[in-house]
Structures are given as structure tokens and as C-alpha cells.
Design a protein around this motif. Structure first.
Motif, mmCIF file in Angstrom:
data_model
loop_
_atom_site.group_PDB
_atom_site.id
_atom_site.type_symbol
_atom_site.label_atom_id
_atom_site.label_comp_id
_atom_site.label_asym_id
_atom_site.label_seq_id
_atom_site.Cartn_x
_atom_site.Cartn_y
_atom_site.Cartn_z
ATOM 1 N N ALA A 117 -39.786 52.351 0.080
ATOM 2 C CA ALA A 117 -39.180 53.048 1.027
ATOM 3 C C ALA A 117 -37.938 52.254 1.862
ATOM 4 N N ALA A 118 -37.526 50.931 1.529
ATOM 5 C CA ALA A 118 -36.380 50.853 2.253
ATOM 6 C C ALA A 118 -35.227 51.493 1.239
ATOM 7 N N ALA A 119 -35.179 51.291 0.542
ATOM 8 C CA ALA A 119 -34.396 52.096 -0.225
ATOM 9 C C ALA A 119 -33.828 53.871 -0.267
ATOM 10 N N THR A 120 -34.726 54.665 0.549
ATOM 11 C CA THR A 120 -35.050 56.008 0.671
ATOM 12 C C THR A 120 -33.721 56.548 1.339
ATOM 13 N N PRO A 121 -33.571 56.036 2.237
ATOM 14 C CA PRO A 121 -32.137 56.704 3.354
ATOM 15 C C PRO A 121 -30.999 56.367 2.616
ATOM 16 N N ALA A 122 -30.645 55.733 1.481
ATOM 17 C CA ALA A 122 -29.405 55.701 0.626
ATOM 18 C C ALA A 122 -29.312 56.333 -0.521
ATOM 19 N N LEU A 123 -30.322 56.696 -1.090
ATOM 20 C CA LEU A 123 -30.271 57.372 -2.289
ATOM 21 C C LEU A 123 -30.025 59.192 -2.314
ATOM 22 N N PRO A 124 -29.641 59.792 -2.917
ATOM 23 C CA PRO A 124 -28.684 61.244 -3.196
ATOM 24 C C PRO A 124 -30.675 62.149 -3.158
#
Length: 747
Positions: A117-124
Motif C-alpha cells: 500500500a505504501a509503495a503503490t503511488p510510486a509504481l508505474p
């Protein structure tokens, strides 16, 4: 470390890794939702040497850790095989009749969802979509399966909320809601497991070896080989492994794990000891009377293992209410979407679930309360016992061994027709020596106190609830109630009428003795009232008990003497047979009363089973203990008031939890429906409130409730004629001195 090849059978437990202090097992049976993991964990922890158990259903594995004492032994392989055998021969009660949700996620699963969830905004975007659908897939599948198999449940809400977020392309919301759900489930199940552990902490692990004396030679044998009659040696720091009588030595024993008594008990020759106590100082030799599964600690363990799965009627009704609220939330979510077309608002509504807090608060509160009661020496057999005890308004007591100490003592020995007092008592004791009845024990004890010989008896015949017939010194001796001697055996008892009237007037019970078809004399016995009985009765009155009743087989005047000592009693029924107690109890129930029965004998079993709550004293017979829902582990009858206080506190806690869950979730639902709360916030508030309610349920019942201090009665009640009550009893007789049943009622 050793490795073992897996067996072919998918339902067999196999050893994957083993070390002296650690064992790992695997079995696909752990995926079966009907398998009760709480029961399984308790079963393993009751095995010798087991210190800790961790069950991972997803990995199909069990990790067992052993104590240092166990890891240093040479029989490690044998004990590991014993655990394997236990697990591969599980009883039917290890499986739930109505399995519901599986155990919550482990901490690694929770951490993975939070990281995603924390990494979601940074993923393509493609990676973000793929990860989100992958993480949501188990929830979606579980929701579909639940809808097909069980209807609208919480799993359907979770799956639908995530589906709405995914279809809108709001992957951050989907993953965050998923992480919050996982975290909430983990905390919820951890809280519930901790309350289970509280109960398990009451169980002392069984010792692996015992020291015994044989021909005055001390040796060690495995605990499983201990037999009745063995002389077991117990020294400082050791656990008493058996129930029995102290033959020699003195010791200070900590019995807190068994009876809840915090002050060590001084034990000397002739005293009885229960398994589970720890020797703090001294050394004793105990003659084993109960071993293995028959010991007190083994029975407590069995009661508590069964209680982990118990659900009360109130709990089932509450869970049914929670299930009915799920369609309300689901309908509100779909209705919002149909009216507004706003999938985000609908997802916010669907994250609100009433059932989590409502369903999980009950087992948490109940098991915390059971731990507190067990710590104080009261064993409650599950949620049903607590639920019923809180609703009781009438308490029925069997007199002997409950309100009285149950330790009858001979007060008068009156021989007739020229016999000496000692000869008369010796003859009676010879006939009574092998009769397992409190009155018989009192007669034999008095003879031994006077150092009289106990003559051999032959052709002994025990007449239940009447007396005993035997041949002593070639003389036929009959010992029992007046009904037995006068009515059944047709022996004239009128020669003792003057002495009988005096003894009965003093509140004593009578034993008639006949030799060769002639009355030889009478023996007076009396049971001492428990010093805490009166305070306990007053406390019960302050806690909502409206009717206190005594049922006894004693003569009417003996019962009236008890009533004079305990004016708090509302009724006394005398000269009853065992089946009459159950009949009177049924009469109260037919009048709409919720009835508890307190007893300790085999003849109390019918009443214990018929009562809404059966309560057994610590010295109760096996059948009585099995029939009861509440067992007092100390001779202090005040434990009954404590049990009532615990049950009422649990009822209050659950009522607060229910209304808190309904109120808080209704507010969240209202704001989410109005579009004031995004799905992430709604999920956080819902899970946060659930965790808070569970914490309240656990902590509020961790402290011991103090029964209200009773106020002295303002007036003393006197018996009035028995015509005021009619339970349609046939004229019957029983007890030590019997003529006909009587009931005295205070208006």
C-alpha cells in the motif's frame, strides 16, 4: 537437525524438522476449516514438556517448543512420537460442527500488504494495477465463495469494497483498505488468542517423571506409569503430580494454580493434596488416590479445553443480529451507488461492518472472565455457564457439604437394653466401616477416636438413601434412618422416642442401630455450618437473587435448626429423596424462575443436570463434577458470590460492547453515505473502533470483581406452615431421619 520424509497420507501429521528443544510438524489437515485450532493448541500444550505452540494454517505447519528439562532428556524421540500419535488420533471434538472464519493473517502477511500500500503511488500504472489485482484476488475469491455457500457475510462486504476501488482504478485505496483489513484482522485474532492463552496459563504442564518409594527405596519412573497406591515423593520446587493423602512429612504448598489461594497451605500427615500444587518448603510422601487423567489438574485442563469452543445462547443471538446487519450495510452501499453513481462513496459504505466487534468481543470478554474466575478458584465451563449464571434468580442448595462443611461429627451415643456405650459404637462402626457415606465416616471416626476395635463385617448390603445391613460378630446389625429400621425392617423404635425428641430439638440428625431385630440404640450427629455461608447468602441477595432455598433429606426439625441459623433463606424443604430435588427444581422452572443448584453428591446429579446452572463443590463426586457447569475449587462457598459477580460483569461488558459497536459504526455509515468520509478513512475508523472495543472487552474483565458488601437483615424470618407451597410430592422418606417431605416458605 534431522529430516524426515513426508508420508503419503495428506491427513497425517509428519515431522519436518526436529531438534531437542524444537519440533516442526506439517499436515494438510490444518487447511480444514472445521479443525478447531484452539482445541488443537490446548491439546498439544497439555503434552509433557511442551512450552509453546505456534500453528500456521496457511503453511500447514505446527512449531512446538519444549522446556529445557525436556530438551536435556534422552527420550526425546519417544516423546516426539507420542505427540505425533496424539495428533494423528484426534477425537471428534477437535472438529467444529459449524466452522466459520479461519484464523487471521500472520504478521508477515500484514507487513506485506502495508508495504504494498505504501509503495503503490510510486509504481508505474501497469505494475500498480497488476499488484493491486493480485493482492485483492484472495479477498474477491473469498467473497464469492462466501456469498455462494453462506450468503451475505463480512467477506462479501470486503470483496465488494475492494472491487469498486479496483474498477475505478483507485489502486491506492484498494491496497490501503486491504492493508487496514489485514491489520485489523491480525489485531482482532491476536487479542482473542491472548485471552485463550490466559486460560491456558491456568494449566500447569504435567510432570514427566515422578519419584516413588517402593520397599523404602526411592526411584524415578515416567509419570504415565504412576498407579493408585504408589507412594509419591515431592520435594521443594516440585509439582505435586497426583491427588492423594499425605503419609509422612510436612510441607508448605502453593495451590494458587488449582484453588486460587495465594497464601501457601501447610500440609501434614493425614491431609489431602491435589495435583498442581507446588512445594515451596518441606518434603512429603503422598499416597496416590487419583493419577493421570483422573487428577484435579487433568480435569481442569479438560474443562478449559472444552470451554474454548463453547457458545452461549446470548452469544449465538448476538452473532445472528450481527449477521443481519451485514445485508443492511451491503444494501446501503449498492443503494448509494445506484442513486449517485459514485463508486468511491459506495466503497466507503461497504468498509463499515458491525459484525467484527460484535462477534469477537464476546469470546474475548468471556475468556478473560473465565481466567479471572479460575485464578480465584472457580472453574466456569464456558460462555453458557456465565450467561446462565447472570440470569439466575433462584438458588437451590443441597445442605450437606454446601452450606455446611459436610464433615459430620458424632455428638451423642445412646445405647439401649444394657449395652455399654463403647460396645454399641464398636458394633455400629464395624457395620459402617466400608460404607461411603458422610454419616458412616463420622461413626467410624468417632470409634477410632476412642481407640475402639472395629470388628469384621460380613454379608454387607448397602441400601441406597436408607442405610446398611451387615453381620458383625455373628449378629445382624442394621444401621440407618428410622424409616429403614422401623418401616422397612418392622423394628419397634418407640423405646427411643424420648431421646429422639430431645436430639431432634437440638437440630441433630439421627442414626438408628438395630441388632438381631431389636433397637440397640441411637447415634446423634451434627454438621457444622460454614462460617462464610451467611455472608454469601446476603451477597447473593444484593446481586439480584430473589429466592434462596435449601433441599435436604434431613428431618424437618434438623432443617428448621439450620433455618434458625440462616434467616436469609426463603424456603427449606426437608426429608427428600434425590429425585424429589429435581422435581422441586422443575417446579420453580415451570413458574418462570432461572434456577441454579449447588450440590456435591452423586445423588445431586439429576438436579445439577436439570438446573439452568449446576454448581459443584470441590469435594463433589465424579458424576456431580461432570454434571455441573460451575466448579468451586476451594471449600469457601463464598466463591459462589464471586462467580455471580463475574457473570454480571461480563453481561454488562457485552452490553456496552454491543451498543458501542452499533453506535460507532452507525455514525461511520451515516458520514460515509453522505460522502463525508473517503474509503480509507472509513476503513481506518471502523477497524480502529473494533480494536478499541476488543481492548475494552479484554481489559475490563481482567480484574477480579468484588461482590457487594451485604447489609445485615432488618428482621429475622420464622418458618410458617408448609401449606403455602405445593409441589405435589408423594409422601416419601429418605435421609438419616425421615418421615415425610416438608416445605417451609417465608412469605
Amino acid at each position: 537437525m534431522t529430516r524426515h520424509p513426508a508420508q503419503q497420507s495428506k491427513n497425517k501429521f509428519t515431522i519436518v524438522h526436529s531438534l531437542p528443544h524444537r519440533l516442526r510438524l506439517r499436515c494438510n489437515l490444518l487447511h480444514d476449516p472445521a479443525l478447531d485450532v484452539d482445541y488443537l493448541s490446548a491439546l498439544i500444550e497439555s503434552q509433557p514438556g511442551v512450552q509453546n505452540v505456534r500453528i500456521n494454517r496457511l503453511a500447514s505447519s505446527i512449531i512446538i517448543e519444549f522446556t529445557q528439562a525436556h530438551s536435556g532428556q534422552n527420550n526425546t524421540e519417544a516423546l516426539h512420537n507420542q505427540i505425533l500419535h496424539t495428533l494423528n488420533t484426534l477425537p471428534g471434538e477437535a472438529f467444529l460442527p459449524d466452522p466459520e472464519r479461519e484464523s487471521g493473517p500472520d504478521i508477515m502477511d500484514v507487513a506485506g500488504h502495508i508495504a504494498a500500500a505504501a509503495a503503490t503511488p510510486a509504481l508505474p500504472l501497469p505494475v500498480k494495477a497488476g499488484v493491486s489485482w493480485f493482492l485483492a484476488l484472495p479477498t474477491l475469491v473469498d467473497g464469492v465463495r462466501t456469498l455462494i455457500e453462506r450468503g451475505l457475510k463480512i467477506e462479501v462486504l470486503d470483496g465488494t469494497a475492494k472491487l469498486f476501488a479496483l474498477l475505478r482504478g483507485d489502486y491506492f485505496t484498494s491496497n490501503t483498505v486491504g492493508a487496514l483489513l489485514k491489520l485489523g484482522a491480525y489485531v482482532e485474532h491476536s487479542t482473542e488468542n491472548k485471552t485463550n492463552d490466559l486460560l491456558k496459563n491456568l494449566l500447569q504442564p504435567q510432570v514427566e517423571e515422578v519419584r516413588i518409594l517402593r520397599d523404602e527405596v526411592e526411584s524415578k519412573i515416567p509419570f504415565e506409569q504412576t498407579s493408585v497406591g504408589d507412594q509419591v515423593v515431592c520435594g521443594p520446587g516440585e509439582l505435586v503430580p497426583v491427588d492423594g493423602d499425605v503419609m509422612r512429612g510436612e510441607a508448605s504448598i502453593n495451590m494458587s494454580s488449582v484453588t486460587g489461594e495465594s497464601v501457601p497451605v501447610h500440609i501434614k500427615p493425614g491431609d489431602s493434596v491435589l495435583s498442581g500444587g507446588v512445594i515451596e518448603d518441606g518434603r512429603i510422601v503422598v499416597r496416590a488416590e487419583m493419577v493421570g487423567s483422573e487428577t484435579s489438574m487433568a480435569r481442569i485442563s479438560n474443562y478449559l479445553k472444552k470451554s474454548l469452543r463453547d457458545k452461549s445462547t446470548s452469544q449465538r443471538q448476538t452473532e445472528a443480529l450481527a449477521d443481519k446487519l451485514v445485508p443492511l450495510t451491503f444494501g446501503a452501499g449498492l443503494g448509494i451507488y445506484a442513486l449517485t453513481g459514485d463508486a468511491s462513496r459506495a466503497a466507503s459504505v461497504l468498509t463499515v461492518d458491525y459484525s467484527c466487534a460484535i462477534k469477537l468481543a464476546t469470546p474475548v470478554a468471556v475468556r478473560s472472565a473465565m481466567y479471572v474466575a479460575g485464578r480465584e478458584g472457580v472453574i466456569l465451563k464456558g460462555a453458557s455457564a456465565l450467561d446462565s449464571l447472570a440470569r439466575v434468580d433462584t438458588v437451590l442448595f443441597d445442605k450437606t457439604g454446601t452450606l455446611t462443611k459436610g464433615q459430620l461429627a458424632v455428638t451423642d451415643v445412646i445405647p439401649l437394653h444394657g449395652m455399654t456405650e463403647n460396645d454399641f459404637l464398636s458394633m455400629a462402626a464395624g457395620a459402617e466401616e466400608h460404607y461411603a457415606h458422610p454419616v458412616a465416616h463420622a461413626v467410624v471416626a468417632e470409634a477410632r477416636k476412642r481407640k475402639l476395635p472395629l470388628p469384621e463385617a460380613s454379608q454387607v448390603d448397602f441400601v441406597v438413601a436408607h442405610g446398611v445391613s451387615a453381620y458383625v460378630r455373628d449378629v445382624r446389625v442394621l444401621v440407618g434412618s428410622r424409616h429403614f429400621i422401623h418401616d422397612d425392617e418392622q423394628i419397634d423404635c418407640s423405646s427411643a422416642d424420648e431421646q429422639t425428641d430431645k436430639l431432634l430439638g437440638d437440630g441433630k440428625s439421627l442414626l438408628y442401630v438395630a441388632c438381631n431385630n431389636q433397637l440397640a440404640g441411637i447415634i446423634g450427629v451434627r454438621d457444622e455450618l460454614r462460617h462464610e455461608a451467611r455472608d454469601m447468602l446476603r451477597q447473593l441477595k444484593t446481586m439480584g437473587i430473589t429466592r434462596l432455598v435449601v433441599l435436604t433429606g434431613d428431618h424437618q426439625r434438623t432443617a428448621e435448626a439450620l433455618w434458625a441459623q440462616l434467616p436469609e433463606l426463603d424456603e427449606v424443604h426437608s426429608e427428600l429423596k434425590p429425585e424429589d430435588k429435581a422435581r422441586i427444581l422443575k417446579g420453580f422452572q415451570n413458574q418462570g424462575h432461572k434456577v441454579a443448584f449447588v450440590g456435591d453428591g452423586v445423588n445431586d446429579a439429576p438436579a445439577l443436570l436439570s438446573a439452568d446452572v449446576g454448581i459443584c463443590m470441590p469435594s463433589g463426586a465424579d458424576l456431580a463434577r461432570e454434571s455441573a457447569q460451575v466448579i468451586l475449587m476451594t471449600e469457601d462457598i463464598g466463591g459462589l458470590a464471586l462467580a455471580r459477580a463475574v457473570s454480571q460483569k461480563v453481561e454488562s461488558t457485552l452490553r456496552h460492547c454491543l451498543w458501542s459497536a452499533v453506535s460507532i459504526n452507525s455514525l461511520i455509515l451515516a458520514f460515509a453515505s453522505a460522502g463525508k468520509l473517503p474509503a480509507i478513512t472509513a476503513a481506518a475508523l471502523h477497524n480502529g473502533s473494533t480494536i478499541g472495543i476488543l481492548g475494552y472487552a479484554a481489559m475490563r474483565n481482567r480484574s477480579t470483581p468484588q461482590p457487594k458488601k451485604p447489609q445485615p437483615p432488618k428482621k429475622t424470618c420464622a418458618p410458617i406452615p408448609s401449606d403455602d407451597i405445593d409441589f405435589s410430592l408423594a409422601p416419601i422418606t429418605t435421609g438419616i431421619e425421615g418421615v415425610a417431605p416438608h416445605a417451609h416458605v417465608v412469605g
